[in-house]
Design an enzyme around this catalytic site. Structure first.
Site, PDB file in Angstrom:
ATOM      1  N   GLU A   1      -8.409 -43.018  -7.934  1.00  0.00           N
ATOM      2  CA  GLU A   1      -7.506 -44.158  -7.872  1.00  0.00           C
ATOM      3  C   GLU A   1      -7.811 -44.864  -6.552  1.00  0.00           C
ATOM      4  O   GLU A   1      -7.327 -44.461  -5.498  1.00  0.00           O
ATOM      5  CB  GLU A   1      -6.039 -43.725  -7.920  1.00  0.00           C
ATOM      6  CG  GLU A   1      -5.100 -44.909  -8.052  1.00  0.00           C
ATOM      7  CD  GLU A   1      -3.872 -44.840  -7.153  1.00  0.00           C
ATOM      8  OE1 GLU A   1      -3.033 -45.749  -7.241  1.00  0.00           O
ATOM      9  OE2 GLU A   1      -3.766 -43.897  -6.353  1.00  0.00           O
TER      10      GLU A   1
ATOM     11  N   ASP B 247      -5.578 -39.067  -6.295  1.00  0.00           N
ATOM     12  CA  ASP B 247      -4.597 -40.099  -5.965  1.00  0.00           C
ATOM     13  C   ASP B 247      -4.878 -40.747  -4.618  1.00  0.00           C
ATOM     14  O   ASP B 247      -5.328 -40.096  -3.672  1.00  0.00           O
ATOM     15  CB  ASP B 247      -3.198 -39.463  -5.939  1.00  0.00           C
ATOM     16  CG  ASP B 247      -2.104 -40.458  -5.628  1.00  0.00           C
ATOM     17  OD1 ASP B 247      -1.916 -41.384  -6.429  1.00  0.00           O
ATOM     18  OD2 ASP B 247      -1.437 -40.306  -4.579  1.00  0.00           O
TER      19      ASP B 247
END
Length: 632
Positions: A353, A300
């Site tokens: 990401e 993330d």
């Protein structure tokens, strides 16, 4: 811990600290080890000793590593404990959860539990073939989901074991190849969706025990479904029981708030340049792949790690030693992380990401890349959704939003994400983003999914979007399953299932997702009709797939598309098919190619393009005479 363990720990390359630090339950005894170099005293307090800090004091190792150790035979498996840490600085004292704890109390309680991770795995067949399932040339379609709000039982959270069977049945019916779990690492605030992690080695106890999560992964594997974990090394919350200010100084985080505090998420940023912190995070990553048989990690907020000025104004950040804004320590950490993952588990995936144009995210660290296997294509997502939200009357002026992604589509190994971030906080659900009346909204969404599954790159769709849930996602509650049974919504689910089936069956739609050789434009610039057409191609000169998208509510009859060969082109997907809720416009199963050059190719097809649709064709032998239009 051996001298070699201590050396690797400090160097930042130890990848299996979960076997060394924390609480190890062995032969009826609990052995504790915690890193707290600035402490003057550390005790284990717990249920067995009445939370008495004098009962089980730890001893510092004599090697200067800052690790405190101890052992007790009075504790029992399952009992709760914390570390009472007394600092040498400012009289600081706090009761801390175990940074390496593998099981925690159910929130809002936050103690760690003595536990062990034995489990009788039944997924040997999956593990033996996992390398092929995760390969760059494999069909990969990911179902992103939040465990607490997918489905509930009488309003209560489902246990991992309950979830296992219901989830596997649904994912199989929809044809997805992988499930991506939003973070199930322990987190104190449920509303953070797991992105504010305190337990980097603990599966959240909201849904059961560690073995319950293992059962979920095991069952999905036995059903032929991979499992990816959303993992958050970019920041951590400031809760006192967590990593923050662990031994009276900023141990895991930078001391300077310009480097150690995240203004966007009100959280702390890891000090990636500290070897012990790097070893902590790398060990966390490998822990989930090792102990839980997970098939990959979606990392993330990588952009927030790479840029020192991320979410900061001028003067609020500290440049690197060269005066730049790149976080050199974070870059080095990510490279080490990926090298460790692919050294220890070469058949798994790491997916970044990363929302900027940072180069070579999915290229090997040995060549200057970050070393990820894949990267989310946020540019494709933003441009495509922007285009689809426009009134079809004006789309002809914005066709470049659809075609621009092919300018850079092969710079990285991309995943095309329509994730949870696109259906929260007033952004509307995917179906409600679509313009027009209800019929046009559903047709638009089917056309969008058709384009997405035909576009180069692996696929990711957030839960609820597979049946066009109307309501925005909310973590309190569950998906609108009663709505899923309605014909139009079931039509969307059937569309997704068929697209996943076609993607698996057609090598052209997955083998060369990451190379120019797998894609060829036929016509990217037909703005007058708002139509695009292209070929997807497999390796070795196999049969291509022709893709044509009509983004207006007007049918296009006798629409000419150039193709590279004659014969019969069978229609293998039509988003306007009646079984998906469409009007049933189409090409009677296929068309015969005419020997008339068009679009720089030797033959042409005359097609019927349904309104707001994506159609796909594949050449194959048929009793058609060249030039004949079958079915007419």
């Amino acid at each position: 811990m051996s001298d070699q363990d201590i050396y690797l720990f400090g160097e930042g390359t130890h990848a299996r600290l979960y076997d060394k630090l924390g609480c190890q339950w062995r032969d009826g005894a609990a052995e504790f080890a915690v890193w707290a170099p600035n402490a003057q005293a550390v005790s284990v307090i717990g249920e067995w000793n009445g939370w008495n800090a004098e009962a089980d004091r730890l001893t510092p190792r004599p090697d200067g590593s800052g690790i405190w150790e101890g052992r007790t035979t009075h504790a029992q498996r399952g009992q709760v404990y914390k570390y009472r840490v007394e600092s040498r600085h400012n009289g600081y004292r706090a009761d801390k959860a175990d940074p390496y704890g593998i099981y925690a109390e159910v929130a809002p309680n936050n103690g760690s539990r003595i536990w062990s991770l034995e489990y009788d795995w039944g997924d040997a067949d999956w593990m033996a073939q996992r390398a092929k399932r995760n390969a760059l040339d494999a069909p990969v379609s990911i179902y992103e989901m939040h465990a607490g709000s997918w489905k509930r039982t009488d309003g209560s959270l489902m246990n991992y074991r309950e979830l296992a069977h219901a989830l596997a049945d649904h994912v199989e019916a929809c044809g997805f190849t992988h499930v991506e779990l939003m973070p199930v690492t322990e987190h104190p605030f449920y509303g953070s969706w797991g992105y504010q992690t305190t337990g980097y080695f603990a599966a959240t106890s909201r849904y059961g025990t560690p073995q319950d999560l293992m059962y979920l992964v095991d069952h999905l594997h036995q059903c032929g479904i991979g499992v990816i974990l959303d993992w958050v090394p970019s920041h951590f919350p400031t809760d006192e029981h967590g990593l923050q200010y662990f031994d009276g100084i900023h141990l895991y985080e930078h001391a300077d708030p310009r480097q150690g505090f995240h203004p966007e998420w009100n959280s702390s940023i890891f000090n990636y340049g500290r070897g012990e912190v790097s070893s902590f995070l790398i060990s966390s990553a490998l822990f989930w792949l090792d102990k839980y048989h997970l098939d990959g990690l979606r990392v993330d907020a990588v952009a927030s790690m790479l840029y020192l000025d991320y979410a900061r104004k001028h003067g609020e950040w500290v440049p690197n030693r060269y005066g730049g804004r790149e976080n050199l320590e974070a870059i080095h950490f990510l490279q080490k992380l990926n090298e460790a993952v692919y050294r220890e588990h070469p058949d798994t995936l790491t997916i970044a990401e990363e929302s900027t144009a940072w180069p070579r995210v999915s290229r090997p660290a040995s060549t200057g890349g970050l070393g990820f296997e894949m990267k989310w294509n946020m540019g494709w997502m933003h441009d495509t959704l922007s285009f689809m939200q426009k009134d079809p009357l004006y789309r002809q002026y914005h066709l470049g939003q659809l075609t621009f992604s092919l300018v850079y589509a092969f710079n990285e190994n991309f995943v095309l994400p329509l994730s949870h971030d696109e259906v929260v906080y007033g952004k509307k659900s995917l179906i409600d983003k679509m313009p027009g009346d209800a019929w046009q909204q559903f047709a638009n969404l089917r056309a969008l999914y058709g384009l997405m599954w035909a576009h180069p790159g692996k696929k990711l769709l957030f839960m609820g979007s597979e049946f066009a849930q109307r309501r925005e996602w909310a973590h309190e509650g569950q998906l609108e399953w009663d709505q899923a049974a309605e014909p139009a919504h079931e039509g969307i689910r059937r569309t997704v299932a068929q697209l996943n089936r076609v993607m698996r069956e057609q090598p052209a739609l997955h083998e060369l997702d990451f190379t120019h050789e797998g894609f060829e434009w036929i016509e990217p610039n037909d703005a007058d009709n708002t139509v695009i057409s292209f070929l997807r191609k497999p390796r070795g000169g196999g049969a291509p797939v022709l893709v044509v998208c009509n983004f207006t509510p007007l049918p296009r009859e006798n629409y000419v598309v150039g193709v590279p060969q004659g014969g019969y082109w069978r229609e293998i997907f039509n988003s306007d098919a009646a079984e998906y809720g469409g009007a049933g416009w189409g090409n009677w199963g296929g068309r015969g190619a005419e020997p008339t050059p068009s679009h720089g190719r030797s033959h042409q097809l005359r097609l019927t393009l349904p309104p707001l649709s994506t159609v796909m064709f594949k050449p194959e032998p048929a009793p058609a005479v060249e030039g004949e239009v079958l079915g007419q």
